[in-house]
Motif scaffolding. Structure first.
Motif, mmCIF file in Angstrom:
data_model
loop_
_atom_site.group_PDB
_atom_site.id
_atom_site.type_symbol
_atom_site.label_atom_id
_atom_site.label_comp_id
_atom_site.label_asym_id
_atom_site.label_seq_id
_atom_site.Cartn_x
_atom_site.Cartn_y
_atom_site.Cartn_z
ATOM 1 N N GLN A 25 0.824 -1.211 0.000
ATOM 2 C CA GLN A 25 0.000 0.000 0.000
ATOM 3 C C GLN A 25 0.858 1.261 0.000
ATOM 4 N N HIS A 27 2.032 3.174 -2.118
ATOM 5 C CA HIS A 27 1.593 4.266 -2.990
ATOM 6 C C HIS A 27 0.592 5.183 -2.292
ATOM 7 N N ARG A 28 -0.124 4.650 -1.294
ATOM 8 C CA ARG A 28 -1.107 5.463 -0.568
ATOM 9 C C ARG A 28 -0.440 6.447 0.380
ATOM 10 N N GLU A 161 -6.630 -1.627 1.555
ATOM 11 C CA GLU A 161 -6.780 -2.290 0.274
ATOM 12 C C GLU A 161 -6.763 -3.802 0.452
ATOM 13 N N HIS A 337 -4.152 -1.959 -8.947
ATOM 14 C CA HIS A 337 -4.399 -1.125 -7.773
ATOM 15 C C HIS A 337 -5.862 -1.140 -7.343
ATOM 16 N N ASP A 339 -7.948 -3.888 -7.373
ATOM 17 C CA ASP A 339 -8.234 -5.154 -6.672
ATOM 18 C C ASP A 339 -9.569 -5.793 -7.044
ATOM 19 N N ARG A 449 -9.022 4.489 -5.374
ATOM 20 C CA ARG A 449 -7.867 3.700 -5.800
ATOM 21 C C ARG A 449 -7.055 4.417 -6.873
ATOM 22 N N GLN A 453 -3.345 5.658 -6.253
ATOM 23 C CA GLN A 453 -2.324 4.996 -7.072
ATOM 24 C C GLN A 453 -1.180 5.958 -7.378
#
Length: 600
Positions: A25, A27-28, A161, A337, A339, A449, A453
């Motif tokens: 995760q 990137h979050r 996520e 990303h 899911d 998302r 991303q």
């Protein structure tokens, strides 16, 4: 504060597992990370941070209260945190300038009742070290995600996520009931069920409490309960004044940020209203960067309307182009990303927008999601008032799904589902369906998302619960009148927009998806169909019927491509590429230490 949150409570609590959950995760929240290990070895909480408010190290999470009893991991923004802080100053000794600490203080002082005081988007978990209890919350409309899995030994793990739960060892087996609901009925994100077995989504407006291996879920907010059955019969001028004031306050609050804020624009009424409000609350000299996407197709492009709207303003403007040849690679990247199945080319075009915003240093973006559900803006609202059934896909004559392609045993797994009708009023009940179960939940998942991303925060001013509650109280003739949808909103917008914009007809935000799938993307789609039929989808569908329908689609026999994108989604999600992608995320990102530090 946007971020990724993760945690495990119970016997399965493991710092190594939470480190893996944070890794996928990252990137979050690329700016910082932290992990809290409970001294009693009953909980591990993790957080990766995208810094938005109070950029100093004091804003790091997990964060504890002044007593050391409560630890929080928080994803979201509390927009009225300054007002709440003034109320709490006499009861709590603040150490940071963050909304996170205000939220934690509000919980320690007011308990769960603090939720009703919050204006914002949020998913958070608070660990009570004294009681060894976890309290988790998701915001009113589900803007921010919260997924969880219950282990057989009574432990629970949660994350922002789904891929994070799989990284922690939760089996990545498809949930066949969810896939049957999607392929046979076209519904998804309408319940707590996800597309992956054993992974649940905490519903919007709900809390989760874990203690001694037991989980309890409770609904703390339902817009229908807050609105009630009685309609607002006040003079329309009174309602307009109140609603306009709430609009201005909502936009003003969402400009609270210690990083640059931009705006996403299209040529429609909602986006134009947002722009007009930005001009109203920020002044004519506002220079927030504006972004829109384009596919270069004049039949769909809204660029001329956006340029007309921005003419004479000081807003720097960027057009983010999506081209057909970019779709195959971008679709795989975005799907990795998401899911779960996402909304096709519009989501890919949105991805381009967030990518460009981030490249320009714009970390926060505002957009206009939510007005159609408040003011009955979709075309089917008028038809439904006359007794016609409303599809969950707008603007189609042909059904959006192809159940004749499904094996009978698989299709029978689809659950019967009818949205609640709390108002006994066809239009308001449909607004409730779209808000609680269909349109809003799907759009919010796609948007969360795709923004995260690219490590950007998306804020939705029109999803302020006060706006929804006021709009849903209004009679039908204030929503659809004189052949016009969103009638009252158009009246309100006349003071903000040029007349030709305020009175323009509804234009769905679209891309040339049908044309591209039939045309330049046809070889790629056929490759995806081959992949899909080699995936678990092979046991769910009749391959020859899928190919027959695809051939008919290419001949132009259907007016929508929803079902084609369903098959593409299956190919992208169900083959080995998802496992490869998860492995790649874990292998290529900067590794979090196996023995993470304890936040303080």
């Amino acid at each position: 504060m946007m971020c990724g949150i993760a945690g495990i409570t119970g016997k399965a609590a493991s710092a190594d597992a939470v480190a893996q959950m944070l890794e996928v995760q990252r990137h979050r929240g690329p700016d910082a990370y932290g992990v809290f290990n409970s001294p009693t070895a009953t909980a591990v909480l993790g957080h990766c941070r995208l810094s938005i408010i109070d950029l100093s190290d004091s804003g790091r999470q997990p964060m504890c209260d002044s007593s050391g009893r409560y630890w929080i991991v928080f994803n979201g923004e509390i927009y009225n945190y300054l007002e709440l802080r003034r109320e709490l100053d006499a009861h709590y000794a603040f150490r940071t300038q963050t909304d996170t600490e205000v939220l934690l203080a509000a919980y320690t002082v007011w308990g769960p009742e603090c939720l009703d005081r919050l204006i914002g988007m949020f998913a958070f978990a608070i660990w009570d070290e004294s009681e060894r209890e976890l309290f988790a919350v998701r915001d009113r409309f589900g803007v921010k995600p919260f997924y969880y899995h219950c282990f057989s030994d009574g432990s629970i793990c949660f994350a922002s996520e789904i891929k994070a739960l799989h990284a922690a060892g939760v089996d990545g087996k498809p949930d066949e009931v969810a896939w049957a609901n999607y392929l046979a009925r076209g519904v998804y994100d309408h319940t707590e069920r996800t597309f992956w077995s054993g992974v649940s989504a905490l519903p919007a407006g709900h809390t989760l409490r874990w203690h001694a291996g037991r989980v309890r879920i409770y609904c703390w907010y339902d817009v229908a309960e807050r609105v009630g059955l009685e309609l607002d019969r006040r003079p329309i001028e009174c309602v307009e004044e109140e609603y306009r004031g709430l609009l201005e306050e909502s936009v003003k609050l969402r400009f609270r940020s210690d990083v640059p804020v931009g705006i996403n624009l299209s040529g429609g009424l909602d986006s134009s209203t947002l722009f007009g409000l930005v001009q109203r609350v920020r002044g004519a000299d506002s220079d927030a960067k504006a972004f829109t996407f384009s596919t270069g197709d004049p039949a769909y492009d809204e660029l001329p309307w956006v340029e007309q709207m921005l003419a004479g303003s000081r807003h720097p403007f960027t057009v983010c182009q999506l081209n057909a040849h970019e779709v195959p690679d971008l679709a795989r990247d975005v799907q990795a990303h998401q899911d779960e199945p996402f909304g096709g080319l519009p989501t890919l075009a949105y991805a381009r927008l967030f990518q460009e915003a981030r490249a320009q240093g714009v970390i926060v973006l505002l957009d206009g999601q939510g007005m159609d559900e408040q003011w009955a803006g979709y075309d089917y609202y008028a038809r439904t008032a006359e007794g016609e059934t409303a599809h969950t896909v707008q603007g189609t004559r042909h059904g959006p799904v192809r159940p004749e392609c499904l094996q009978r045993e698989f299709a029978s797994l689809a659950e019967p589902w009818d949205a609640a009708a709390p108002f006994g009023d066809r239009i308001r009940d449909l607004q409730y369906r779209d808000t609680r179960h269909t349109k809003i939940p799907r759009a919010l998942r796609f948007n969360d998302r795709v923004s995260m991303q690219f490590s950007t925060e998306l804020r939705e001013p029109f999803l302020d619960h006060r706006l929804f509650e006021l709009a849903l109280k209004q009679p039908a003739n204030r929503k659809i009148a004189d052949g016009s949808h969103k009638w009252m909103l158009r009246r309100i917008s006349r003071g903000l927009l040029p007349r030709q914009v305020a009175e323009a007809p509804k234009r769905p935000l679209q891309t040339p998806q049908r044309e591209w799938l039939r045309g330049p993307l046809r070889p790629w789609v056929e490759e995806m169909l081959d992949e899909a039929i080699r995936s678990p989808l092979a046991s769910w569908v009749f391959a020859d019927r899928v190919r027959h329908i695809w051939t008919a689609f290419c001949r132009g026999e259907f007016d929508n491509s929803f079902f084609v994108w369903q098959w593409i989604s299956a190919a992208l999600l169900l083959n080995e590429s998802r496992c490869d992608c998860l492995s790649s995320l874990l292998a290529t990102r900067h590794r979090i230490p196996a023995s993470p530090r304890v936040s303080s």
